[in-house]
Design a protein around this motif. Structure first.
Motif, PDB file in Angstrom:
ATOM      1  N   UNK A   1       0.819  -1.199   0.000  1.00  0.00           N
ATOM      2  CA  UNK A   1       0.000   0.000   0.000  1.00  0.00           C
ATOM      3  C   UNK A   1       0.857   1.255   0.000  1.00  0.00           C
ATOM      4  N   UNK A   2       2.006   1.203   0.738  1.00  0.00           N
ATOM      5  CA  UNK A   2       2.882   2.371   0.805  1.00  0.00           C
ATOM      6  C   UNK A   2       3.651   2.546  -0.502  1.00  0.00           C
ATOM      7  N   UNK A   3       4.250   1.466  -0.986  1.00  0.00           N
ATOM      8  CA  UNK A   3       5.082   1.558  -2.182  1.00  0.00           C
ATOM      9  C   UNK A   3       4.241   1.756  -3.447  1.00  0.00           C
ATOM     10  N   UNK A   4       3.023   1.196  -3.468  1.00  0.00           N
ATOM     11  CA  UNK A   4       2.099   1.338  -4.578  1.00  0.00           C
ATOM     12  C   UNK A   4       2.766   1.013  -5.915  1.00  0.00           C
TER      13      UNK A   4
ATOM     14  N   UNK B   1      -0.544  10.685  -0.048  1.00  0.00           N
ATOM     15  CA  UNK B   1      -1.694  10.265   0.761  1.00  0.00           C
ATOM     16  C   UNK B   1      -1.580   8.798   1.158  1.00  0.00           C
ATOM     17  N   UNK B   2      -1.018   7.961   0.284  1.00  0.00           N
ATOM     18  CA  UNK B   2      -0.857   6.553   0.622  1.00  0.00           C
ATOM     19  C   UNK B   2       0.113   6.369   1.784  1.00  0.00           C
TER      20      UNK B   2
ATOM     21  N   UNK C   1      -3.154   4.651   9.672  1.00  0.00           N
ATOM     22  CA  UNK C   1      -3.960   3.441   9.845  1.00  0.00           C
ATOM     23  C   UNK C   1      -3.281   2.465  10.803  1.00  0.00           C
ATOM     24  N   UNK C   2      -1.970   2.305  10.679  1.00  0.00           N
ATOM     25  CA  UNK C   2      -1.242   1.412  11.588  1.00  0.00           C
ATOM     26  C   UNK C   2      -1.296   1.947  13.017  1.00  0.00           C
ATOM     27  N   UNK C   3      -1.189   3.266  13.161  1.00  0.00           N
ATOM     28  CA  UNK C   3      -1.264   3.873  14.500  1.00  0.00           C
ATOM     29  C   UNK C   3      -2.633   3.626  15.127  1.00  0.00           C
ATOM     30  N   UNK C   4      -3.705   3.878  14.361  1.00  0.00           N
ATOM     31  CA  UNK C   4      -5.055   3.662  14.882  1.00  0.00           C
ATOM     32  C   UNK C   4      -5.297   2.188  15.197  1.00  0.00           C
TER      33      UNK C   4
ATOM     34  N   UNK D   1     -10.877   7.867  -3.307  1.00  0.00           N
ATOM     35  CA  UNK D   1     -10.491   6.534  -3.761  1.00  0.00           C
ATOM     36  C   UNK D   1     -11.452   5.505  -3.158  1.00  0.00           C
ATOM     37  N   UNK D   2     -11.433   4.295  -3.692  1.00  0.00           N
ATOM     38  CA  UNK D   2     -12.271   3.227  -3.158  1.00  0.00           C
ATOM     39  C   UNK D   2     -11.414   2.189  -2.433  1.00  0.00           C
ATOM     40  N   UNK D   3     -10.521   1.530  -3.165  1.00  0.00           N
ATOM     41  CA  UNK D   3      -9.775   0.406  -2.604  1.00  0.00           C
ATOM     42  C   UNK D   3      -8.921   0.811  -1.406  1.00  0.00           C
ATOM     43  N   UNK D   4      -8.114   1.861  -1.548  1.00  0.00           N
ATOM     44  CA  UNK D   4      -7.214   2.223  -0.449  1.00  0.00           C
ATOM     45  C   UNK D   4      -7.980   2.782   0.744  1.00  0.00           C
ATOM     46  N   UNK D   5      -9.073   3.516   0.495  1.00  0.00           N
ATOM     47  CA  UNK D   5      -9.880   4.023   1.613  1.00  0.00           C
ATOM     48  C   UNK D   5     -10.420   2.881   2.463  1.00  0.00           C
ATOM     49  N   UNK D   6     -10.924   1.845   1.796  1.00  0.00           N
ATOM     50  CA  UNK D   6     -11.475   0.692   2.513  1.00  0.00           C
ATOM     51  C   UNK D   6     -10.363  -0.084   3.208  1.00  0.00           C
ATOM     52  N   UNK D   7      -9.241  -0.258   2.518  1.00  0.00           N
ATOM     53  CA  UNK D   7      -8.128  -1.015   3.092  1.00  0.00           C
ATOM     54  C   UNK D   7      -7.587  -0.337   4.348  1.00  0.00           C
TER      55      UNK D   7
END
Length: 337
Positions: A6-9, A304-305, A312-315, A110-116
């Motif tokens: 997700x980070x490297x995309x 943004x990614x 996300x990892x923090x939460x 976005x759709x995929x990354x927002x959900x992920x």
């Protein structure tokens, strides 16, 4: 490993490769005409598949949790565009880059990354699916309208023409509607071959990027953009993301959202869709300006990614700690009894 992806995309790396290829071997003459036709076909196919993927159930479910969805859409299509208008005062950036900054703020989420990211953060995944899907659906209608209203100055005057409006109808809206109406017959095929069709989506976008940057390179793009301007553009993208992340989280607190819903608002409201932005730009704007116009979007996409993956990892870690504490307290009460 999936978080690292997700980070490297990897898809962004392919997009950069298309920019490099277009810079070294831009399409000329008949080759450019063939690439442009293929890109137009790709746009039609892309939005046809978007329509076929969106279930009617997802549309009807959008009416539920209306407060959360309205807050997300308000952040995406109202608060974000205000940021875009503010960037138009940065005189150190070329007019086309400023136009690109404004354009990215008018795009859907976005759709995929927002959900992920919502899933990693232990947020309300079901609400994220609805919010992100609704944002993309409305973006097909709202983004062109906002572009027409807000981008008629600052170097973009004259870009939105009757031909552009015709392109929106024929290349975006009509394929989307046809794809959605055909879902009862092709929906099963689309679901079974989602991975393969995802590759078709990405291939279409890569082709559009190559076409756009080829035209821009022929017009002398890299002779007009300096390293200092690219550095400033990156800094502006980072600042915009920080502002919208803080705003969306504060808005969730003010509206009294539960933690899980506040995460949805932040991740869905702060994202901008590269997958929708590139083809929409290809339809709305002349080929010679699409390349520099989507530069801010490509930069913002990667920023943004990275930022949202860290958040996300923090939460997620925070939720695990809270869950562990509750479990310990619960076991302590049982032992006391």
């Amino acid at each position: 490993m999936s978080r690292l992806r997700l980070i490297l995309d990897p898809f962004l790396l392919l997009l950069i490769a298309m920019v490099v290829l277009a810079s070294m071997v831009p399409a000329h003459g008949r080759g450019a005409q063939a690439v442009n036709i293929a890109a137009d076909v790709g746009i039609v196919l892309l939005f046809f598949l978007h329509g076929a993927k969106l279930s009617r159930e997802a549309i009807w479910n959008g009416a539920r949790a209306w407060k959360l969805h309205l807050a997300t859409l308000g952040t995406t299509f109202a608060a974000f565009p205000l940021l875009g208008l503010a960037t138009q005062q940065i005189g150190a950036l070329p007019a086309t880059m400023r136009a690109g900054l404004l354009f990215l703020t008018l795009l859907p989420s976005t759709v995929q990354s927002s959900i992920a990211f919502t899933a990693i953060a232990r947020g309300n995944v079901a609400a994220a699916v609805v919010s992100a899907s609704f944002s993309n659906l409305l973006g097909i209608f709202l983004t062109p309208v906002l572009v027409a209203l807000l981008m008629q100055g600052g170097g973009t005057a004259g870009m939105i023409s009757l031909q552009s409006i015709e392109g929106i109808v024929l290349q975006l809206l009509l394929p989307f509607v046809v794809g959605h109406l055909m879902r009862p017959w092709i929906g099963g095929f689309v679901e079974r071959h989602r991975t393969m069709l995802g590759r078709v989506d990405r291939t279409s976008i890569l082709l559009i990027v190559y076409s756009a940057f080829s035209a821009a390179v022929v017009e002398g793009l890299w002779h007009k953009v300096s390293r200092a301007e690219l550095a400033l553009l990156t800094g502006v993208c980072v600042a915009m993301l920080i502002v919208v992340l803080l705003f969306s989280w504060a808005l969730g607190r003010v509206l009294g959202f539960a933690r899980e819903d506040a995460i949805v608002l932040q991740f869905c409201g702060s994202k901008k869709s590269l997958a929708s932005g590139v083809p929409i730009a290809g339809v709305l704007f002349p080929a010679s300006v699409v390349g520099p116009l989507i530069l801010p979007l490509m930069l913002f996409h990667q920023i943004q990614l990275i930022a949202c993956a860290l958040l996300a990892r923090h939460y997620g870690a925070e939720a695990e700690r809270e869950e562990g504490t509750r479990n310990q307290e619960g076991s302590g009460e049982v032992n006391a009894v």
